[in-house]
Design a protein around this motif. Structure first.
Motif, PDB file in Angstrom:
ATOM      1  N   ASP A   1       0.813  -1.213   0.000  1.00 44.64           N
ATOM      2  CA  ASP A   1       0.000   0.000   0.000  1.00 44.64           C
ATOM      3  C   ASP A   1       0.848   1.266   0.000  1.00 44.64           C
ATOM      4  OD1 ASP A   1      -2.272  -1.535   0.012  1.00 44.64           O
ATOM      5  OD2 ASP A   1      -2.677  -1.301   2.156  1.00 44.64           O
ATOM      6  N   ASN A   2       2.030   1.200   0.625  1.00 43.38           N
ATOM      7  CA  ASN A   2       2.884   2.380   0.742  1.00 43.38           C
ATOM      8  C   ASN A   2       4.065   2.356  -0.219  1.00 43.38           C
ATOM      9  OD1 ASN A   2       1.937   4.031   3.311  1.00 43.38           O
ATOM     10  ND2 ASN A   2       1.769   1.852   3.844  1.00 43.38           N
ATOM     11  N   ASP A   3       4.125   1.329  -1.084  1.00 44.59           N
ATOM     12  CA  ASP A   3       5.189   1.206  -2.082  1.00 44.59           C
ATOM     13  C   ASP A   3       6.570   1.283  -1.447  1.00 44.59           C
ATOM     14  OD1 ASP A   3       6.287   0.864  -4.594  1.00 44.59           O
ATOM     15  OD2 ASP A   3       6.353   3.020  -5.018  1.00 44.59           O
ATOM     16  N   VAL A   4       6.783   0.487  -0.391  1.00 42.73           N
ATOM     17  CA  VAL A   4       8.094   0.386   0.244  1.00 42.73           C
ATOM     18  C   VAL A   4       8.519  -1.074   0.240  1.00 42.73           C
ATOM     19  CG1 VAL A   4       7.764   2.415   1.697  1.00 42.73           C
ATOM     20  CG2 VAL A   4       7.094   0.143   2.559  1.00 42.73           C
ATOM     21  N   SER A   5       9.818  -1.290   0.408  1.00 43.80           N
ATOM     22  CA  SER A   5      10.353  -2.651   0.347  1.00 43.80           C
ATOM     23  C   SER A   5      10.595  -3.265   1.712  1.00 43.80           C
ATOM     24  CB  SER A   5      11.661  -2.659  -0.454  1.00 43.80           C
ATOM     25  OG  SER A   5      11.441  -2.254  -1.782  1.00 43.80           O
ATOM     26  N   GLY A   6      10.400  -2.460   2.793  1.00 46.37           N
ATOM     27  CA  GLY A   6      10.656  -3.014   4.110  1.00 46.37           C
ATOM     28  C   GLY A   6      10.027  -2.204   5.215  1.00 46.37           C
TER      29      GLY A   6
END
Length: 381
Positions: free
Chosen positions: A228-233
């Motif tokens: 949802d937040n377009d992050v990888s971690g």
């Protein structure tokens, strides 16, 4: 479960000599999930969506600069094996073949989205990385770059003097700052000058507040938050809030790795950066880890992850390699790391460290036939 319905034919095929400026314009117009790079009409590598969107390389640069090598997979391949291919290849995209013909691509995000509902059986603390590398908010960016390189990681939780989480610094943050437009300003009105950047405090480049999760949360919820937040971690904290201590880190790669866990009798061993195995084979690595595990009958190893990272330093042409071993066992997670010239040397140093750390696990005791041998080895260190 195979990847027949997970893979997509939405990709662009380009030549290795294509200008990135033209590639970027094609990408923006057609918005594919990834790029397949060819050389003389044959598959050569991939460029992921994130690689292209976040690159600020000169337009005249050729496509092969951003190209990553990724093994081809069959369209009916099992999702576990494809997850293994992505993790061991260090890529988020792989080419998908149907017979001998290139059919499309499969992405890490597509796999995670497809298996989301089954991830509620795992909790974050079961697969998170516990031995987290952090950086102080007053440390210089140059120090952060060295730490990222030395440990082979892509993100550093930023902590204050009390060890509490205040931000996150990733390789993307640093690259973005270095290549940003001259008139673009960062926190504290600082500009993207490379020399000055190395002396900047980490606080100027970090992202805050930080997206966090709890060790007791399901992996499903954590992955949904990442997507949802377009992050990888995500950073794992005791209370799930910024401004708390750092308990671990969970990345999409950790989740992909968890998909390869098996309930079979044989131990599942996964290797990251297999291209560095020039002086040791996969079979020798599996045999070495099995040898350690077999000495402790009360310890059941469900999964082993071996990661190699190459440093720039060399000795008579052989690179200095860092090896990290992490075991997922019925007694929790335990690991060991070491460095050596060549993958073989690095692995055996890491395996010795692993064995010492295994001894510290509560309730474990080496079988008698190994006890004298082990004590002699420890006495030599």
């Amino acid at each position: 479960m195979d990847i027949a319905d997970i893979a997509t034919s939405e990709y662009i095929e380009i030549d290795v000599d294509e200008r990135l400026g033209k590639v970027q314009s094609i990408f923006e117009r057609e918005n594919p999930k990834g790029l397949i790079v060819t050389r003389d009409g044959e598959y050569a590598g991939v460029i992921g969506e994130r690689d292209l969107v976040r690159s600020r390389i000169e337009d005249d640069t050729k496509a092969d600069v951003l190209m990553r090598s990724a093994p081809r997979v069959d369209r009916t391949e099992d999702v576990r094996e494809v997850a293994r291919v992505l993790v061991e290849g260090g890529t988020k995209v792989a080419p998908v073949y149907e017979g001998d013909a290139l059919w499309g691509i499969v992405t890490a995000d597509a796999i995670l989205e497809a298996v989301l509902d089954s991830l509620d059986a795992l909790t974050v603390d079961q697969i998170q990385t516990d031995d987290v590398v952090t950086i102080g908010e007053k440390s210089h960016v140059g120090q952060a770059i060295n730490r990222l390189r030395e440990h082979g990681v892509s993100r550093l939780p930023v902590v204050d003097e009390d060890g509490l989480l205040v931000g996150i610094l990733t390789t993307h943050d640093i690259v973005d700052f270095v290549v940003r437009d001259p008139d673009r300003q960062g926190r504290g009105d600082r500009r993207g000058d490379l020399d000055r950047m190395l002396d900047l405090p980490v606080y100027d480049l970090m992202t805050s507040p930080v997206l966090t999760t709890l060790g007791t949360e399901t992996v499903e919820d954590a992955v949904r938050q990442m997507l949802d937040n377009d992050v990888s971690g995500l950073v794992v904290t005791p209370s799930g809030e910024d401004g708390d201590s750092v308990a671990g880190v969970l990345t999409k790669t950790d989740v992909l790795r968890a998909l390869t866990f098996t309930e079979e009798d044989r131990m599942d061993v996964q290797i990251t950066n297999v291209k560095l195995l020039d002086t040791i084979s996969r079979e020798e690595i599996v045999e070495g880890i099995t040898g350690v595990a077999d000495k402790y009958q009360k310890m059941q190893v469900h999964h082993a992850h071996v990661r190699f990272h190459e440093h720039k330093e060399k000795l008579r042409g052989t690179p200095l390699i860092q090896c990290q071993i992490r075991l997922r066992t019925n007694h929790g997670q335990v690991g060991g790391s070491g460095e050596g010239y060549g993958a073989d040397h690095a692995f055996h140093v890491a395996a010795d460290t692993l064995e010492r750390n295994v001894l510290e696990l509560k309730g474990l005791r080496a079988d008698e036939q190994y006890r004298g041998q082990l004590l002699r080895k420890l006495g030599e260190l």
